[in-house]
Design an enzyme around this catalytic site. Structure first.
Site, PDB file in Angstrom:
ATOM      1  N   HIS A 100       0.836  -1.203   0.000  1.00  0.00           N
ATOM      2  CA  HIS A 100       0.000   0.000   0.000  1.00  0.00           C
ATOM      3  C   HIS A 100       0.873   1.256   0.000  1.00  0.00           C
ATOM      4  CE1 HIS A 100      -3.667   2.318   1.171  1.00  0.00           C
ATOM      5  NE2 HIS A 100      -2.758   3.117   1.727  1.00  0.00           N
ATOM      6  N   GLU A 101       1.865   1.272   0.888  1.00  0.00           N
ATOM      7  CA  GLU A 101       2.749   2.442   0.970  1.00  0.00           C
ATOM      8  C   GLU A 101       3.605   2.582  -0.285  1.00  0.00           C
ATOM      9  OE1 GLU A 101       2.351   4.602   3.220  1.00  0.00           O
ATOM     10  OE2 GLU A 101       0.963   3.410   4.419  1.00  0.00           O
TER      11      GLU A 101
ATOM     12  N   HIS B 192       1.956   4.712  -2.856  1.00  0.00           N
ATOM     13  CA  HIS B 192       2.158   6.144  -2.627  1.00  0.00           C
ATOM     14  C   HIS B 192       3.571   6.567  -3.051  1.00  0.00           C
ATOM     15  CE1 HIS B 192      -1.601   6.258  -0.566  1.00  0.00           C
ATOM     16  NE2 HIS B 192      -1.188   5.663   0.536  1.00  0.00           N
TER      17      HIS B 192
END
Length: 399
Positions: A21-22, A25
């Site tokens: 998920h990170e 980003h």
């Protein structure tokens, strides 16, 4: 040992899912020229780190997630004047929205690909045909779905009547049944407390055997206490197109199930510490502790290796879909909250243009801090409540 291996495997999968998920980003921020200074697994003191370019990658002591630090993610940060042109909050709204949404997209994309791989390698499970032959007879009337028998629980109607595994049910309450669906409909029409005849064909008996069955009640519904024998169950590997269809349906079904759980949570909270916990969708939601325990149960079960792998990977898929769905919620500090802020800024700017006024700029996030603190308090509080429930009233895999 198998239970511990399953628990460790889930913790690793959880950390990998969070870091994926990170990474969504991080990669999109770098692609748009924003400055990302840190990408870490865990929180707290740093155990190991290595700098590559302007980003420090590393591992911290508390393995409870991870984070990526993008310079100027909010206007409240103090940043070096040299970094200001690359600050997140100064970028065009479209780019900010892509960076914010990339984490959610990464989790959903991973879930989709994992489901495709499962369908093409392990195979799509064929549930088989449910027959009217009895596979197992429950010893008691459980307090709720998923709960076990105890010394204080009454015997089940099937056990009291003498029903045996291998009996084939041919009639219930005087009505002949040709399949499991007909049988369950006939049972549902009956009233708890009634005594009804149950006709079975039993191996070794010269003819049909009629048993007297006094129906019990569980959750307001009639309860017999038997499970059906399933024939023809197995796995079938499929090609890429059918695997993609399977993956899309799997994600849609999981998202729908999460929606039902969310709606049911308020009514399920009073039962989190009772025997009725697993009797509703909301009560079946668990914390990281509960999911780790379930993973351990999967590894230590008596299922085949294929079933264990399929169940564990399904758990990982559900985890990623949950992470993605949770972050869509339009509340700060979740990604959905940041997306809502960007959307509000653009809507406000468009309205200002229509009125011939200058762009009012970024939102004053200090006004949103009370709501943010409340959201964090609710999330942390509910998470702590689920952890306690999983410790003192854990969920068990259905037998």
């Amino acid at each position: 040992m198998a239970f511990l291996l399953g628990a460790v495997a889930f913790v690793v999968a959880l950390l990998a899912s969070v870091m994926l998920h990170e990474a969504g980003h991080l990669l999109t921020a770098k692609r748009f020229g924003m400055k990302a200074t840190q990408y870490f697994v865990g929180f707290g003191p740093t155990l190991w780190s290595r700098r590559r370019g302007e980003t420090e990658y590393g591992v911290k002591a508390i393995p409870l997630g991870g984070f990526v630090k993008i310079v100027g993610y909010t206007p409240l940060e103090e940043i070096d004047p040299a970094d200001r042109p690359r600050a997140f909050y100064r970028q065009p709204a479209g780019r900010r929205a892509i960076v914010i949404a990339a984490g959610v997209a990464a989790n959903f994309a991973f879930a989709f690909l994992l489901l495709m791989v499962m369908a093409m390698t392990i195979g799509v499970r064929d549930p088989g045909t449910v027959t009217t032959t009895v596979d197992r007879v429950s010893e008691c009337v459980p307090a709720g779905t998923g709960t076990e028998c105890g010394p204080d629980r009454p015997a089940s109607p099937a056990a009291r009547a003498g029903l045996r595994p291998g009996d084939r049910i041919v009639a219930f309450d005087g009505t002949r049944v040709a399949g499991w669906e007909e049988l369950t409909r006939a049972i549902d029409r009956a009233e708890p407390g009634r005594t009804v005849p149950l006709t079975v064909e039993r191996r070794g008996a010269p003819g049909p055997v009629t048993l007297r069955l006094r129906l019990a009640e569980m959750g307001g519904e009639p309860f017999v206490g038997m499970s059906a024998r399933v024939t023809g169950a197995g796995y079938e590997r499929v090609g890429p197109i059918n695997a993609a269809v399977f993956a899309a349906r799997g994600i849609a079904t999981t998202v729908e199930a999460i929606g039902r759980v969310v709606v049911d949570i308020p009514s399920a909270i009073p039962n989190l510490f009772s025997d009725e916990r697993a009797s509703s969708p909301g009560g079946q939601v668990g914390s990281v502790v509960g999911a780790t325990d379930v993973s351990g149960q999967i590894f230590s079960s008596e299922d085949s290796v294929r079933d264990k792998v399929a169940l564990f990977l399904s758990l990982v898929v559900s985890l990623n879909i949950f992470l993605g769905a949770l972050n869509v919620v339009p509340l700060l500090p979740l990604d959905g909250g940041h997306l809502a802020v960007v959307g509000y800024e653009r809507a406000r700017a468009a309205l200002a243009r229509l009125r011939g006024r200058p762009d009012p700029g970024t939102v004053d996030l200090t006004r949103l801090l009370p709501l943010t603190y409340l959201a964090v308090l609710l999330l942390v509080g509910f998470g702590a409540l689920l952890i306690l429930a999983d410790l003192f009233n854990p969920l068990n895999l259905p037998e």
